[in-house]
Design an enzyme around this catalytic site. Structure first.
Site, short mmCIF file in Angstrom:
data_model
loop_
_atom_site.label_atom_id
_atom_site.label_comp_id
_atom_site.label_asym_id
_atom_site.label_seq_id
_atom_site.Cartn_x
_atom_site.Cartn_y
_atom_site.Cartn_z
N ASP A 1 0.88 -1.30 -0.08
CA ASP A 1 0.00 0.11 0.01
C ASP A 1 0.85 1.25 0.12
O ASP A 1 0.28 2.30 0.54
CB ASP A 1 -1.19 0.02 1.25
CG ASP A 1 -1.79 -1.28 1.24
OD1 ASP A 1 -2.31 -1.59 0.28
OD2 ASP A 1 -1.63 -1.81 2.44
N LYS B 1 2.31 2.11 -5.04
CA LYS B 1 3.02 1.89 -6.32
C LYS B 1 2.31 2.14 -7.64
O LYS B 1 2.91 2.54 -8.51
CB LYS B 1 3.55 0.24 -6.36
CG LYS B 1 4.44 0.09 -5.12
CD LYS B 1 4.79 -1.63 -5.23
CE LYS B 1 3.64 -2.19 -4.59
NZ LYS B 1 3.01 -1.86 -2.93
N ASN C 1 -4.78 -10.08 -4.81
CA ASN C 1 -5.03 -9.45 -3.59
C ASN C 1 -4.23 -7.94 -3.42
O ASN C 1 -4.32 -7.29 -2.49
CB ASN C 1 -4.21 -10.37 -2.69
CG ASN C 1 -3.00 -10.71 -3.09
OD1 ASN C 1 -2.31 -10.76 -4.23
ND2 ASN C 1 -2.12 -11.20 -2.00
N GLY D 1 -3.84 -4.16 -4.73
CA GLY D 1 -4.58 -3.20 -5.29
C GLY D 1 -3.94 -1.91 -5.59
O GLY D 1 -3.10 -1.44 -4.72
N HIS D 2 -3.59 -1.56 -7.09
CA HIS D 2 -2.98 -0.56 -7.24
C HIS D 2 -3.81 0.54 -7.95
O HIS D 2 -4.65 0.42 -8.61
CB HIS D 2 -1.72 -0.93 -8.54
CG HIS D 2 -0.60 -1.70 -7.98
ND1 HIS D 2 0.15 -2.07 -8.65
CD2 HIS D 2 -0.42 -2.15 -6.69
CE1 HIS D 2 1.05 -2.88 -7.98
NE2 HIS D 2 0.74 -2.86 -6.79
N THR D 3 -3.71 1.74 -7.29
CA THR D 3 -4.83 2.89 -7.56
C THR D 3 -4.02 3.89 -8.40
O THR D 3 -3.02 4.33 -8.09
CB THR D 3 -5.48 3.46 -6.44
OG1 THR D 3 -6.14 2.51 -5.58
CG2 THR D 3 -6.42 4.65 -6.67
N THR E 1 -6.49 -11.75 2.43
CA THR E 1 -7.63 -11.06 1.58
C THR E 1 -8.69 -12.19 1.12
O THR E 1 -9.72 -11.79 0.84
CB THR E 1 -7.18 -10.37 0.20
OG1 THR E 1 -6.45 -11.06 -0.25
CG2 THR E 1 -6.17 -9.26 0.80
N ARG F 1 2.60 -28.86 -7.75
CA ARG F 1 2.41 -29.20 -9.14
C ARG F 1 0.98 -29.87 -9.52
O ARG F 1 0.82 -30.72 -10.36
CB ARG F 1 3.41 -30.47 -9.28
CG ARG F 1 5.01 -29.74 -9.47
CD ARG F 1 5.77 -30.92 -9.69
NE ARG F 1 6.09 -31.87 -8.41
CZ ARG F 1 6.77 -31.76 -7.56
NH1 ARG F 1 7.31 -30.81 -7.16
NH2 ARG F 1 6.58 -32.90 -6.44
N GLN G 1 2.45 -5.69 -3.54
CA GLN G 1 2.77 -5.88 -1.95
C GLN G 1 3.98 -5.22 -1.48
O GLN G 1 4.31 -4.05 -2.11
CB GLN G 1 2.75 -7.25 -1.40
CG GLN G 1 1.50 -8.26 -1.17
CD GLN G 1 1.16 -8.57 -2.99
OE1 GLN G 1 1.98 -9.14 -3.65
NE2 GLN G 1 -0.29 -8.93 -3.12
N THR H 1 -9.84 -4.77 -0.16
CA THR H 1 -10.63 -5.27 0.62
C THR H 1 -11.65 -4.17 1.54
O THR H 1 -12.56 -4.29 2.00
CB THR H 1 -10.03 -5.86 2.05
OG1 THR H 1 -9.18 -5.07 2.49
CG2 THR H 1 -9.26 -7.09 1.41
N ARG I 1 -10.69 -2.71 4.07
CA ARG I 1 -10.44 -2.85 5.53
C ARG I 1 -9.47 -1.39 6.03
O ARG I 1 -8.56 -0.89 5.10
CB ARG I 1 -9.53 -3.92 6.01
CG ARG I 1 -10.46 -5.33 5.80
CD ARG I 1 -9.56 -6.35 6.20
NE ARG I 1 -8.59 -6.77 5.36
CZ ARG I 1 -7.91 -7.61 5.40
NH1 ARG I 1 -7.69 -8.48 6.67
NH2 ARG I 1 -6.66 -7.84 4.58
N SER J 1 5.77 12.31 -3.53
CA SER J 1 4.28 12.54 -4.07
C SER J 1 3.59 13.17 -2.86
O SER J 1 3.59 12.72 -1.66
CB SER J 1 3.91 11.01 -4.21
OG SER J 1 2.39 11.06 -4.50
#
Length: 467
Positions: free
Chosen positions: A45, A48, A70, A72-74, A158, A172, A253, A330, A332, A445
């Site tokens: 988070d 990225k 799992n 999330g890139h915004t 998640t 495998r 991640q 999520t 959360r 940023s």
């Protein structure tokens, strides 16, 4: 020594005194320097998605190399917000995108993101690795049941099926992109169904109801939708690099969630470090280029696990609200805390970070004094690295150093001196980070939008970033 032996000795001596790569073309050196690996340095988070979006303008190809849906890139462009879980963030720049073999791909999620981009008017130029493993509804179900069975010892997954997909890959028993092109989908699905039901039976001593035919048909239909994008991504990427194309490798991640080097067992199921860019794409390490690490100006964590600098007070709540610290996938609430320089140095060293992007520095505006963790006290002993045992790390008490905060920020412009105009206290804060990580702050940023990004002049090996 014979005349022939003397001649060979002289010849080889001459060769050995020449520069090691003198006989090679300059292409290998150019390829090595033109690429960039972007990784998170905390518990994910870190922002990225936005940083990759900003950087991708200067690259030809953006490739995701690990993780699954799992992550999330915004990306925020004006009023438009794109939340990707699988698609590389460079897609909104119209770049060639690649999902590497190290990613586990939920076909439903990928199909949804492709549709989202098409509706927004973007052309889909994607290669999905034929060696990437696919997440099925059964693995999602298993993930939820496993987490439920852990009770109070839950990891905080998640529940997107990531762990079971990687587990099936290692044992495998997985399905890969190549399989949906070469095998009868229904036969392969029934084989997986039998394996999955057997695992569920072992875990819970009962067999759940079988998947209905409608669900099977929906899954098969979705697989056919992503089939046109399946290809040999390793061959494509290596050929592209050799021809002079610039590649941006996008991680998911963060290093502290790495399956080997993170706060195990409160980690994800893949390797999140920069070295995974090679194993997750089939591009050799000699072609990866430089490493840029991304870190927030503070710390956050989703789910369980040790977090020494966590703030459970008014300041922590203020950071959460200002930073909109809620999970992209999520929803959360994220746990928030002061910047941990010990953890950041560990991650920077682990990843070989040369450049840094510091995100959400604006969130700390008006908080004075600021605190940064410079060591831990564990059972009466001062420690300056992260212990391998999470149970030991959970006993860590942070040792803080106070720093002056800043009360306001200048209006962001595209002026070349924008970085110099940042408050003196923020410059001291950034220099502290540089000193601890032995890396160069190249990007700061100050908000979610592209325009709220400051690229430090002459700090990155890129030519034309416009935000």
């Amino acid at each position: 020594m014979t005349h022939t032996m003397f001649f060979l000795f002289k010849r080889n001596k001459r060769l050995l005194t020449q520069p090691l790569f003198a006989s090679m073309s300059g292409q290998a050196h150019v390829s090595q320097m033109q690429n960039l690996v972007v990784v998170g340095l905390q518990w994910g988070d870190e922002g990225k998605g936005k940083i990759v979006d900003v950087l991708s303008e200067d690259f030809d190809i953006v490739v995701r190399f690990q993780g699954g849906s799992n992550a999330g890139h915004t990306v925020k462009i004006g009023k438009d917000v794109f939340k990707f879980r699988l698609m590389p963030a460079g897609a909104v720049r119209g770049k060639k995108t690649v999902i590497g073999n190290g990613v586990v791909v939920d076909p439903f999620v990928l199909a949804q993101e492709i549709d989202q981009l098409k509706k927004a008017g973007f052309k889909i130029d994607l290669v999905l690795s034929s060696r990437a493993h696919l997440t099925t509804p059964y693995q999602v179900l298993i993930d939820g049941l496993q987490e439920l069975s852990r009770g109070s010892s839950k990891v905080g997954t998640t529940k997107r099926g990531i762990g079971p997909t990687y587990a099936d890959k290692i044992s495998r028993n997985g399905i890969r992109g190549a399989d949906i092109a070469t095998l009868e989908i229904s036969d392969e699905w029934h084989m997986l169904k039998e394996i999955s039901e057997s695992k569920i039976h072992q875990l819970y001593h009962s067999v759940i109801d079988s998947t209905t035919k409608d669900q099977l048909d929906e899954f098969s239909h979705t697989l056919r939708k992503i089939l046109p994008y399946v290809g040999d991504s390793s061959d494509f990427l290596n050929d592209a690099i050799d021809s002079g194309k610039r590649v941006l490798f996008e991680g998911a991640q963060g290093a502290l969630l790495d399956i080997d080097h993170g706060t195990y067992p409160f980690v994800t199921s893949s390797n999140c470090v920069s070295a995974a860019a090679s194993t997750g794409t089939g591009v050799p390490p000699t072609k990866l280029g430089s490493i840029l690490g991304i870190a927030k100006a503070y710390m956050t964590r989703v789910g369980s696990g040790p977090f020494p600098t966590e703030l459970e007070d008014e300041t922590g709540q203020k950071i959460r609200e200002r930073g909109a610290e809620f999970g992209t996938v999520t929803g959360r609430p994220r746990r928030c805390g002061w910047l941990d320089l010990v953890a950041l140095r560990y991650s920077a060293k682990l990843n070989g970070v040369r450049y840094l992007a510091i995100t959400k520095a604006d969130v700390l505006t008006g908080i004075d004094p600021l605190r940064v963790c410079v060591a831990y006290e564990i059972d009466g002993t001062e420690v300056k690295t992260i212990p391998a045992s999470s149970s030991v790390f959970a006993r860590a008490v942070p040792i803080y150093e106070e720093m002056e905060g800043w009360s306001e920020l200048p209006r962001i412009t595209r002026s070349p001196d924008m970085f110099k105009r940042l408050p003196d206290a923020m410059h001291l804060y950034l220099r502290k980070i540089e000193a601890w990580t032995k890396s160069k702050v190249a990007i700061v940023s100050l908000g979610p939008d592209r325009a709220e990004t400051i690229v430090v002049p002459k700090s990155l090996p890129v030519s034309s970033i416009h935000v």
